[in-house]
Design a protein around this motif. Structure first.
Motif, short mmCIF file in Angstrom:
data_model
loop_
_atom_site.label_atom_id
_atom_site.label_comp_id
_atom_site.label_asym_id
_atom_site.label_seq_id
_atom_site.Cartn_x
_atom_site.Cartn_y
_atom_site.Cartn_z
N LYS A 57 3.51 -10.91 -13.75
CA LYS A 57 4.34 -9.70 -13.58
C LYS A 57 5.82 -10.03 -13.69
CE LYS A 57 3.00 -8.18 -9.59
NZ LYS A 57 1.92 -9.11 -9.28
N ASP A 58 6.22 -11.19 -13.14
CA ASP A 58 7.64 -11.52 -13.09
C ASP A 58 8.24 -11.63 -14.48
OD1 ASP A 58 7.44 -11.56 -10.39
OD2 ASP A 58 7.31 -13.73 -10.22
N ASP A 59 7.41 -11.88 -15.50
CA ASP A 59 7.89 -12.02 -16.87
C ASP A 59 7.66 -10.75 -17.68
OD1 ASP A 59 8.59 -14.64 -16.33
OD2 ASP A 59 6.59 -15.35 -16.80
N ASN A 60 7.12 -9.74 -17.07
CA ASN A 60 6.80 -8.51 -17.79
C ASN A 60 7.47 -7.34 -17.10
OD1 ASN A 60 5.44 -6.06 -18.60
ND2 ASN A 60 3.90 -7.36 -19.55
N VAL A 61 8.52 -6.82 -17.71
CA VAL A 61 9.32 -5.78 -17.08
C VAL A 61 8.49 -4.55 -16.77
CG1 VAL A 61 11.31 -4.25 -17.41
CG2 VAL A 61 11.41 -6.61 -18.19
N ILE A 62 7.60 -4.18 -17.68
CA ILE A 62 6.84 -2.94 -17.52
C ILE A 62 5.89 -3.04 -16.33
CG2 ILE A 62 5.31 -1.29 -18.63
CD1 ILE A 62 8.14 -1.60 -19.84
N LEU A 63 5.11 -4.08 -16.26
CA LEU A 63 4.15 -4.20 -15.17
C LEU A 63 4.86 -4.40 -13.83
CD1 LEU A 63 1.27 -6.35 -16.70
CD2 LEU A 63 1.49 -3.88 -16.56
N LYS A 64 6.02 -5.02 -13.84
CA LYS A 64 6.76 -5.19 -12.60
C LYS A 64 7.25 -3.83 -12.09
CE LYS A 64 10.48 -7.86 -10.50
NZ LYS A 64 11.55 -8.85 -10.72
N GLU A 65 7.64 -2.94 -13.00
CA GLU A 65 8.08 -1.60 -12.62
C GLU A 65 6.92 -0.76 -12.09
OE1 GLU A 65 10.87 -0.06 -12.32
OE2 GLU A 65 12.28 -1.48 -13.22
N LEU A 66 5.76 -0.89 -12.72
CA LEU A 66 4.60 -0.09 -12.33
C LEU A 66 3.82 -0.80 -11.23
CD1 LEU A 66 3.56 1.07 -15.90
CD2 LEU A 66 4.65 2.43 -14.14
N SER A 67 4.47 -0.91 -10.10
CA SER A 67 3.87 -1.62 -8.97
C SER A 67 4.44 -1.07 -7.67
CB SER A 67 4.16 -3.12 -9.08
OG SER A 67 5.55 -3.37 -8.96
N PHE A 68 3.84 -1.51 -6.57
CA PHE A 68 4.39 -1.14 -5.27
C PHE A 68 4.51 -2.40 -4.41
CE2 PHE A 68 -0.15 -1.00 -4.45
CZ PHE A 68 -0.29 -1.44 -3.15
N VAL A 69 5.31 -2.28 -3.37
CA VAL A 69 5.59 -3.42 -2.50
C VAL A 69 5.06 -3.13 -1.10
CG1 VAL A 69 7.40 -4.86 -1.50
CG2 VAL A 69 7.65 -3.96 -3.83
N TYR A 70 4.36 -4.12 -0.54
CA TYR A 70 3.88 -3.99 0.84
C TYR A 70 4.05 -5.34 1.51
CZ TYR A 70 0.83 -3.34 4.88
OH TYR A 70 0.33 -3.28 6.15
#
Length: 216
Positions: A57-70
Motif C-alpha cells: 500500500k505504501d507504494d500505491n497511492v490509490i490503495l493507500k487512499e482507499l483505506s481506513f485507519v484504526y
C-alpha cells in the motif's frame, strides 16, 4: 652504409607509428562519454492501480487512499487477509458469514460462480472479502463504516460535516441535489472508476462511509 640507411628507415617508421597512435588516443580522450541507451524504469503514476496485494500500500497511492485507519493499522481495499489477520487488527468479529456462489444460489451472480465471499461484522464496521480465482487467498473488496472510531487516511469520520468532507476531498462530488435536509452521496473516485469511496450524507453530516471495488 646500407646498414645505416636501414636503421634510419626503421627509426623513422617507428616515429610515424608512435605519432599516429598518439593522435588516435587524443581523439578518444576528447570524444564525449557514451550515453546509456538503457531505459530507466518509469515511475509509478496515480493511474497505476495494482490489485490483489501484488504491491505494498505504501507504494500505491490509490490503495493507500482507499483505506481506513484504526489504532496503528491501515486497512485498504485489496489487502490479503484471513480470520487471524483481521482479528489481530480489529479484535474478534461479532459475526462471520460465508457464501460460495453457484449457478443455483438465486443471486444471479454468474461471473462469481465458484468464488467464496466472507463477511465480517465488527461494531460499526463490516468488511467483505472474496477469494481470487487463481488461488485460495482472500482480499478485501468492500468496507462499510458506521462508527466514528474508524477514520479515512485524510482523517474523515462518521459524524463529520459536509464542509469538512469537501475540504478533505476536493476531488469528490455530490450525487444528488445537495439539499441539506435530504440524503446524498459524496463520491470520491481516485482514477479508474472501479475503486471508489462513497460518503452517505444525512442532515449535512456523514452517516456512513463505504469503500468498495467493482468485482465484474
Amino acid at each position: 652504409m646500407k646498414d645505416i640507411r636501414k636503421s634510419a628507415v626503421v627509426i623513422l617508421l617507428a616515429f610515424v607509428v608512435m605519432t599516429v597512435l598518439a593522435a588516435c588516443q587524443g581523439k578518444q580522450d576528447d570524444s564525449p562519454a557514451p550515453t546509456s541507451t538503457a531505459s530507466t524504469p518509469a515511475s509509478s503514476s496515480d493511474s497505476e492501480v495494482i490489485k490483489e496485494g501484488t504491491i505494498k500500500k505504501d507504494d500505491n497511492v490509490i490503495l493507500k487512499e482507499l483505506s481506513f485507519v484504526y489504532m496503528d493499522h491501515n486497512i485498504a481495499l485489496s489487502d490479503i487477509v484471513d480470520d487471524d489477520k483481521l482479528e489481530g487488527m480489529l479484535g474478534k468479529a461479532e459475526e462471520k458469514k460465508s457464501h460460495t456462489y453457484s449457478a443455483n444460489d438465486g443471486t444471479n451472480m454468474d461471473p462469481l460462480i465458484g468464488f467464496t465471499e466472507n463477511q465480517y461484522n465488527f461494531p460499526g464496521l463490516v468488511i467483505k472479502t472474496i477469494n481470487a480465482s487463481e488461488d485460495k487467498k482472500f482480499f478485501i473488496f468492500s468496507i462499510e463504516i458506521t462508527s466514528s472510531k474508524f477514520a479515512t487516511v485524510r482523517n474523515i469520520k462518521v459524524g463529520d460535516s459536509v464542509e469538512k468532507l469537501k475540504e478533505a476531498y476536493p476531488e469528490g462530488y455530490l450525487i444528488g441535489n445537495g439539499a441539506p435536509e435530504e440524503e446524498d452521496v459524496f463520491r470520491y473516485e481516485p482514477v479508474n472508476y472501479v475503486d471508489f469511496m462513497n460518503f452517505h450524507i444525512k442532515d449535512a453530516k456523514i452517516e456512513s462511509i463505504r469503500i468498495s471495488t467493482l468485482l465484474y
